[in-house]
Write a protein that holds these residues in place. Structure first.
Motif, PDB file in Angstrom:
ATOM      1  N   ILE A   1      13.324  -5.514  24.241  1.00  0.00           N
ATOM      2  CA  ILE A   1      14.492  -5.371  25.113  1.00  0.00           C
ATOM      3  C   ILE A   1      15.765  -5.577  24.294  1.00  0.00           C
TER       4      ILE A   1
ATOM      5  N   GLY B   1      10.258  -5.891  36.067  1.00  0.00           N
ATOM      6  CA  GLY B   1      11.702  -6.084  35.938  1.00  0.00           C
ATOM      7  C   GLY B   1      12.219  -7.168  36.867  1.00  0.00           C
TER       8      GLY B   1
ATOM      9  N   TRP C   1      22.287  -6.646  34.828  1.00  0.00           N
ATOM     10  CA  TRP C   1      21.001  -6.654  34.144  1.00  0.00           C
ATOM     11  C   TRP C   1      19.956  -5.817  34.868  1.00  0.00           C
TER      12      TRP C   1
ATOM     13  N   TYR D   1      18.077  -3.014  32.877  1.00  0.00           N
ATOM     14  CA  TYR D   1      16.615  -2.939  32.853  1.00  0.00           C
ATOM     15  C   TYR D   1      16.145  -1.578  33.354  1.00  0.00           C
TER      16      TYR D   1
ATOM     17  N   SER E   1      13.770   0.684  31.223  1.00  0.00           N
ATOM     18  CA  SER E   1      12.414   0.986  31.697  1.00  0.00           C
ATOM     19  C   SER E   1      12.247   2.475  31.993  1.00  0.00           C
TER      20      SER E   1
END
Length: 147
Positions: free
Chosen positions: A72, A111, A130, A134, A138
């Motif tokens: 990440i 997530g 966030w 994410y 993803s």
């Protein structure tokens, strides 16, 4: 979904606090234990069994969590280089094809667990930011997984 330049800058600026400490091992472990608590059927997919509380000392799971947090971080560092970002995550998604029965549908709940773990670690975490970050990460990984 795309991120604005301000969102990218904010994600990059907040990443050091999110990833601080042990290289992400505890954050990754917390993510997985939350994920398995909410989705116990997923333990088998990831090769685990038993109670999630017993996994808190599992070095394999700690390492997997640390790797995810590192990945990440890599993605966050590449957010402003679209082609590199897409290529890195597409390749990572393709690599996940060899890890068993991994499906794109697993990522939203993972997530959620990550955001909960991040929120418990970082006071004042911008969850909306966030969540968007994410989602972009993803989605790019899932595109590789499903290619």
């Amino acid at each position: 979904m795309h991120l604005t330049a301000d969102q990218v800058a904010a994600l990059k600026a907040s990443w050091p606090e999110v990833s601080a400490g042990d290289g992400g091992a505890q954050l990754g472990l917390e993510m997985f234990t939350r994920y398995f608590d909410e989705n116990p059927q997923m333990m088998f997919v990831f090769g685990y069994s038993g109670r999630t509380s017993a996994l808190k000392h599992n070095s394999k799971l700690q390492n997997h969590g640390k790797i995810i947090v590192h990945q990440i971080g890599q993605a966050v560092s590449e957010l402003d280089d679209g082609s590199k970002f897409e290529a890195t995550l597409h390749k990572l998604g393709q690599e996940h094809k060899g890890f068993g029965d991994i499906k794109g549908e697993y990522f939203p709940a993972l997530g959620d667990a990550l955001l909960e773990a991040m929120n418990s670690k970082v006071h004042g975490l911008d969850r909306t930011l966030w969540a968007a970050g994410y989602r972009v990460i993803s989605d790019a990984l899932i595109a590789g997984l499903e290619s």
